[in-house]
Design a protein around this motif. Structure first.
Motif, PDB file in Angstrom:
ATOM      1  N   GLU A   1       0.817  -1.211   0.000  1.00 28.04           N
ATOM      2  CA  GLU A   1       0.000   0.000   0.000  1.00 28.04           C
ATOM      3  C   GLU A   1       0.858   1.272   0.000  1.00 28.04           C
ATOM      4  O   GLU A   1       0.664   2.178  -0.811  1.00 28.04           O
ATOM      5  N   LYS A   2       1.808   1.356   0.935  1.00 29.33           N
ATOM      6  CA  LYS A   2       2.640   2.557   1.035  1.00 29.33           C
ATOM      7  C   LYS A   2       3.577   2.698  -0.160  1.00 29.33           C
ATOM      8  O   LYS A   2       3.884   3.821  -0.583  1.00 29.33           O
ATOM      9  N   ALA A   3       4.037   1.577  -0.725  1.00 30.23           N
ATOM     10  CA  ALA A   3       4.906   1.628  -1.902  1.00 30.23           C
ATOM     11  C   ALA A   3       4.155   2.219  -3.090  1.00 30.23           C
ATOM     12  O   ALA A   3       4.695   3.052  -3.838  1.00 30.23           O
ATOM     13  N   VAL A   4       2.900   1.797  -3.280  1.00 34.84           N
ATOM     14  CA  VAL A   4       2.084   2.336  -4.368  1.00 34.84           C
ATOM     15  C   VAL A   4       1.811   3.815  -4.129  1.00 34.84           C
ATOM     16  O   VAL A   4       1.910   4.643  -5.050  1.00 34.84           O
ATOM     17  N   GLU A   5       1.486   4.159  -2.879  1.00 37.39           N
ATOM     18  CA  GLU A   5       1.234   5.562  -2.544  1.00 37.39           C
ATOM     19  C   GLU A   5       2.466   6.421  -2.858  1.00 37.39           C
ATOM     20  O   GLU A   5       2.352   7.529  -3.398  1.00 37.39           O
ATOM     21  N   LYS A   6       3.645   5.903  -2.565  1.00 37.90           N
ATOM     22  CA  LYS A   6       4.891   6.638  -2.820  1.00 37.90           C
ATOM     23  C   LYS A   6       5.094   6.875  -4.309  1.00 37.90           C
ATOM     24  O   LYS A   6       5.485   7.975  -4.731  1.00 37.90           O
ATOM     25  N   VAL A   7       4.834   5.855  -5.140  1.00 39.86           N
ATOM     26  CA  VAL A   7       4.973   5.997  -6.591  1.00 39.86           C
ATOM     27  C   VAL A   7       3.989   7.037  -7.121  1.00 39.86           C
ATOM     28  O   VAL A   7       4.339   7.887  -7.950  1.00 39.86           O
ATOM     29  N   LEU A   8       2.758   6.990  -6.633  1.00 34.35           N
ATOM     30  CA  LEU A   8       1.741   7.929  -7.096  1.00 34.35           C
ATOM     31  C   LEU A   8       2.093   9.360  -6.695  1.00 34.35           C
ATOM     32  O   LEU A   8       1.976  10.288  -7.497  1.00 34.35           O
ATOM     33  N   GLU A   9       2.528   9.559  -5.458  1.00 35.89           N
ATOM     34  CA  GLU A   9       2.885  10.898  -5.005  1.00 35.89           C
ATOM     35  C   GLU A   9       4.077  11.437  -5.789  1.00 35.89           C
ATOM     36  O   GLU A   9       4.160  12.635  -6.068  1.00 35.89           O
ATOM     37  N   ALA A  10       5.018  10.564  -6.164  1.00 39.63           N
ATOM     38  CA  ALA A  10       6.162  10.987  -6.970  1.00 39.63           C
ATOM     39  C   ALA A  10       5.720  11.463  -8.352  1.00 39.63           C
ATOM     40  O   ALA A  10       6.412  12.253  -8.996  1.00 39.63           O
ATOM     41  N   SER A  11       4.545  10.984  -8.797  1.00 41.00           N
ATOM     42  CA  SER A  11       3.972  11.400 -10.083  1.00 41.00           C
ATOM     43  C   SER A  11       2.945  12.510  -9.904  1.00 41.00           C
ATOM     44  O   SER A  11       2.175  12.804 -10.823  1.00 41.00           O
ATOM     45  N   ASP A  12       2.915  13.094  -8.693  1.00 37.86           N
ATOM     46  CA  ASP A  12       1.998  14.189  -8.358  1.00 37.86           C
ATOM     47  C   ASP A  12       0.531  13.775  -8.427  1.00 37.86           C
ATOM     48  O   ASP A  12      -0.342  14.567  -8.767  1.00 37.86           O
ATOM     49  N   VAL A  13       0.268  12.500  -8.124  1.00 38.94           N
ATOM     50  CA  VAL A  13      -1.111  12.005  -8.036  1.00 38.94           C
ATOM     51  C   VAL A  13      -1.501  11.992  -6.563  1.00 38.94           C
ATOM     52  O   VAL A  13      -0.823  11.372  -5.736  1.00 38.94           O
ATOM     53  N   GLU A  14      -2.584  12.679  -6.232  1.00 35.09           N
ATOM     54  CA  GLU A  14      -3.021  12.742  -4.831  1.00 35.09           C
ATOM     55  C   GLU A  14      -3.550  11.370  -4.408  1.00 35.09           C
ATOM     56  O   GLU A  14      -4.511  10.854  -4.982  1.00 35.09           O
ATOM     57  N   SER A  15      -2.929  10.783  -3.405  1.00 34.21           N
ATOM     58  CA  SER A  15      -3.316   9.447  -2.961  1.00 34.21           C
ATOM     59  C   SER A  15      -3.314   9.393  -1.440  1.00 34.21           C
ATOM     60  O   SER A  15      -2.769  10.274  -0.764  1.00 34.21           O
ATOM     61  N   LEU A  16      -3.913   8.339  -0.898  1.00 33.33           N
ATOM     62  CA  LEU A  16      -4.066   8.246   0.548  1.00 33.33           C
ATOM     63  C   LEU A  16      -4.151   6.796   0.990  1.00 33.33           C
ATOM     64  O   LEU A  16      -4.925   6.011   0.449  1.00 33.33           O
ATOM     65  N   VAL A  17      -3.320   6.458   1.984  1.00 30.69           N
ATOM     66  CA  VAL A  17      -3.434   5.192   2.701  1.00 30.69           C
ATOM     67  C   VAL A  17      -3.665   5.555   4.161  1.00 30.69           C
ATOM     68  O   VAL A  17      -2.773   6.103   4.813  1.00 30.69           O
ATOM     69  N   VAL A  18      -4.847   5.315   4.667  1.00 27.44           N
ATOM     70  CA  VAL A  18      -5.164   5.659   6.054  1.00 27.44           C
ATOM     71  C   VAL A  18      -4.474   4.666   6.987  1.00 27.44           C
ATOM     72  O   VAL A  18      -4.654   3.453   6.845  1.00 27.44           O
ATOM     73  N   MET A  19      -3.687   5.193   7.925  1.00 25.66           N
ATOM     74  CA  MET A  19      -2.867   4.359   8.792  1.00 25.66           C
ATOM     75  C   MET A  19      -3.271   4.512  10.266  1.00 25.66           C
ATOM     76  O   MET A  19      -3.809   5.544  10.679  1.00 25.66           O
ATOM     77  N   THR A  20      -2.983   3.479  11.048  1.00 27.60           N
ATOM     78  CA  THR A  20      -3.105   3.592  12.498  1.00 27.60           C
ATOM     79  C   THR A  20      -1.896   4.365  13.010  1.00 27.60           C
ATOM     80  O   THR A  20      -0.950   4.653  12.276  1.00 27.60           O
ATOM     81  N   ASN A  21      -1.919   4.710  14.286  1.00 28.39           N
ATOM     82  CA  ASN A  21      -0.771   5.347  14.922  1.00 28.39           C
ATOM     83  C   ASN A  21       0.090   4.289  15.597  1.00 28.39           C
ATOM     84  O   ASN A  21      -0.388   3.214  15.951  1.00 28.39           O
ATOM     85  N   GLU A  22       1.347   4.594  15.781  1.00 30.84           N
ATOM     86  CA  GLU A  22       2.193   3.704  16.583  1.00 30.84           C
ATOM     87  C   GLU A  22       1.681   3.715  18.019  1.00 30.84           C
ATOM     88  O   GLU A  22       1.361   4.768  18.564  1.00 30.84           O
ATOM     89  N   CYS A  23       1.559   2.553  18.630  1.00 33.26           N
ATOM     90  CA  CYS A  23       1.031   2.504  19.993  1.00 33.26           C
ATOM     91  C   CYS A  23       1.650   1.354  20.782  1.00 33.26           C
ATOM     92  O   CYS A  23       2.248   0.443  20.211  1.00 33.26           O
ATOM     93  N   LYS A  24       1.484   1.418  22.086  1.00 27.72           N
ATOM     94  CA  LYS A  24       2.008   0.386  22.978  1.00 27.72           C
ATOM     95  C   LYS A  24       0.870  -0.524  23.428  1.00 27.72           C
ATOM     96  O   LYS A  24      -0.214  -0.051  23.762  1.00 27.72           O
TER      97      LYS A  24
END
Length: 225
Positions: free
Chosen positions: A69-92
């Motif tokens: 998911e994040k790899a695809v998002e990175k490729v899209l953002e590098a091509s100036d395509v607005e994209s979003l992967v909704v993530m959780t927060n780091e937690c204990k």
């Protein structure tokens, strides 16, 4: 047909004309994919939105390889395509008496949201991105997610609603019919295929515009019907 070049005593270097043609064809294909992906860029969205004869831009869902998911998002953002992967927060969390750190992870596995104009060129470009499997609803008439639902979904994730879904107690069963309550697929019914109690994910088969679509999301995002 071949072309020969001589270089000192190294002998002949034979280059197949077919190889040159394949190379040129591959380069042309790559340029075509880049041009098509540009049609999904932020600049294209602004430009195309002015054309009243074209469908309005919106949020659409790409099904991608799980874990990419994040790899695809990175490729899209590098091509100036607005994209979003909704993530959780780091937690204990405490497991078996030990404190463990849970890194951020996608709330919905195997999907990337993209904001673009749903025109054929843009869809072709998106489908050619590595690890993209399909466009939800199909490339001709892609499923348009509700923008307010996505904004609300993103806010809930940022506020930590999904951070500890793995510890959630539930009474769901396999093959049970449920309804998705949050995110881009909100209000769609689905059938439970599997439940991962340890990670807090549930896999559903959802019927979207007559197409069975696999969706893997967190237990907090479904309710009994």
């Amino acid at each position: 047909m071949t072309m020969q070049f001589r270089k000192g005593d190294l002998g002949s270097i034979v280059v197949s004309a077919e190889a040159w043609m394949k190379r040129d064809g591959a380069a042309a294909s790559a340029r075509l994919r880049i041009d098509h992906l540009n049609m999904a860029s932020r600049g294209a969205v602004i430009r195309l939105a002015k054309d009243t004869e074209l469908p309005k831009p919106g949020w659409f869902c790409l099904r991608v390889a799980t874990g990419r998911e994040k790899a695809v998002e990175k490729v899209l953002e590098a091509s100036d395509v607005e994209s979003l992967v909704v993530m959780t927060n780091e937690c204990k969390v405490v497991k078996r008496g030990r404190v463990c750190i849970l890194p951020p992870r996608p709330v919905i596995l195997g999907y990337v949201l993209v904001h673009c104009s749903p025109i054929a060129q843009a869809m072709v470009g998106l489908l050619h991105v590595k690890d993209v499997i399909d466009v939800v609803g199909g490339a001709i008439r892609p499923y348009r997610a509700d923008m307010d639902s996505i904004i609300r979904f993103k806010k809930m994730a940022e506020e930590g609603k999904y951070d500890k879904s793995a510890s959630k107690q539930h009474q769901f069963m396999l093959k049970e019919r449920v309804r998705i309550t949050e995110g881009p697929f909100a209000s769609f019914p689905g059938t439970i295929v599997s439940i991962d109690d340890e990670k807090g994910y549930v896999s559903l088969e959802v019927d979207i515009f007559g197409r069975p679509t696999p969706v893997q999301l967190m237990l907090d995002q479904i309710e009994k019907i």
